[in-house]
Scaffold this active site. Structure first.
Site, PDB file in Angstrom:
ATOM      1  N   GLY A 151      39.720  52.919  35.734  1.00 24.47           N
ATOM      2  CA  GLY A 151      40.350  53.960  34.683  1.00 24.47           C
ATOM      3  C   GLY A 151      40.997  53.057  33.462  1.00 24.47           C
ATOM      4  O   GLY A 151      40.549  52.032  32.679  1.00 24.47           O
ATOM      5  N   GLY A 204      41.170  49.122  32.985  1.00 21.89           N
ATOM      6  CA  GLY A 204      40.021  47.722  33.014  1.00 21.89           C
ATOM      7  C   GLY A 204      38.447  47.924  34.340  1.00 21.89           C
ATOM      8  O   GLY A 204      38.438  48.591  35.063  1.00 21.89           O
ATOM      9  N   SER A 210      34.865  50.502  37.672  1.00 21.58           N
ATOM     10  CA  SER A 210      36.233  50.428  36.757  1.00 21.58           C
ATOM     11  C   SER A 210      36.949  51.420  37.220  1.00 21.58           C
ATOM     12  O   SER A 210      37.053  52.058  38.535  1.00 21.58           O
ATOM     13  CB  SER A 210      35.363  51.526  35.644  1.00 21.58           C
ATOM     14  N   ASP A 239      29.808  56.040  31.562  1.00 24.99           N
ATOM     15  CA  ASP A 239      27.828  55.853  30.960  1.00 24.99           C
ATOM     16  C   ASP A 239      27.327  55.060  29.871  1.00 24.99           C
ATOM     17  O   ASP A 239      26.478  54.306  29.763  1.00 24.99           O
ATOM     18  CB  ASP A 239      27.528  57.078  30.113  1.00 24.99           C
TER      19      ASP A 239
END
Length: 309
Positions: free
Chosen positions: A223, A226, A221, A255
């Site tokens: 941020g 995307g 990831s 998570d």
């Protein structure tokens, strides 16, 4: 069965404030408390997707009781190792639509408590998955800081799958052991490869390197903009940013992605559909203070657009 292992759980105290005056008395407009911890959050997301898990790790003191009682209310099975010290309390300041986190160090865990957890995890079998995530608390015996590696060894010896979302200093060795999924961010990759990543092209290159080094799948990831997904066939995919007026919970998105992925993958064994659900779960999480409900996750699925690179 899926076992989620949180070595350093927390009680997260959220304080909603209109302003913060340093050096003066401040008052909150609202407050609430939630259980915290990466793998605990995975269990909670999976519970929304009707996937059973057993949450384990270390709990102690009234914070530990709070964590276990909360998970019990959500019908999540727990089997934590009781430790002498109490779990940590983290503070989340919600100010001007920005979440500022103050994390405590956590308890000191002794050698016998480490041994008890490892003995418990020795029960995993070929059809099981261990999801391990989060920071490592203070350990009484310095030799026990290889606990993540020892959990991986147990999983491999018993032919169980394992998923790792661990601090960057542990990640490289675990990748080489063949996890079914790892979920680093850009900062983690920069530590693992000792480099600076400034472009998506660089991100794609190092994401593919993770799979070549041993991970079956990887989600990286970057941020709110995307994420990318890499599979064991050398393919790379990108999920576009889903626009939202306000991001109120960025920390737990990571998570939620793991929960969304494994919750789908264990049902249909389709990694691309699992990635789509992972993106939906993360997007839904960004819009709520706590973790999202099943409906909130499902509302995002049709908005997820995935493109092959």
């Amino acid at each position: 069965m899926i076992y989620t292992v949180t070595l350093n759980p927390s009680v997260d105290l959220f304080l909603d404030m209109n302003n913060l005056n340093y050096g003066k008395t401040n008052y909150v407009d609202g407050e609430f408390t939630l259980p915290g911890g990466k793998a605990i959050n995975v269990s909670r997301v999976l519970a929304q997707l009707n996937i059973p898990t057993v949450a384990t790790g270390f709990t102690g003191g009234y914070q530990g009781d709070f964590i276990k009682e909360w998970l019990d209310k959500e019908d999540i099975m727990t089997d934590f190792v009781d430790i002498e010290c109490q779990n940590r309390t983290n503070v989340k300041l919600l100010l001007d639509n920005v979440e500022t986190t103050i994390n405590s160090i956590g308890p000191r865990v002794n050698h016998d408590e480490i041994g008890e957890l490892l003995h418990y995890l020795s029960r995993v079998g070929e059809a099981d998955t261990i999801v391990m995530g989060g920071s490592v608390p203070k350990l009484e015996d310095p030799d026990d800081y290889d606990i993540y590696q020892r959990m991986v060894s147990l999983a491999k010896a018993n032919k169980a799958h394992f998923i790792a979302d661990v601090p960057a200093e542990y990640l490289l060795n675990i990748i080489k052991e063949g996890p079914i999924l790892v979920k680093p961010n850009i900062e983690d990759l920069e530590v693992v490869f000792n480099t600076k990543i400034d472009t998506k092209e660089q991100l794609a290159y190092y994401g593919k390197q993770i799979v070549e080094m041993g991970a079956k799948y990887a989600i990286v990831s970057y941020g709110a903009e995307g994420s990318m997904f890499f599979d064991d066939k050398g393919n790379a995919y990108i999920a576009d940013e889903i626009k939202t007026d306000k991001v109120v919970n960025s920390v737990a998105c990571r998570d939620a992605m793991i929960g969304g992925f494994i919750g789908t993958f264990v049902r249909i064994s389709d990694p691309l559909e699992a990635y789509k659900m992972a993106v939906a779960a993360a997007t839904a999480t960004a819009k709520v203070i706590d973790l999202p409900t099943r409906k909130q996750i499902e509302d995002e699925i049709d908005l997820v657009k995935i493109t092959k690179l």
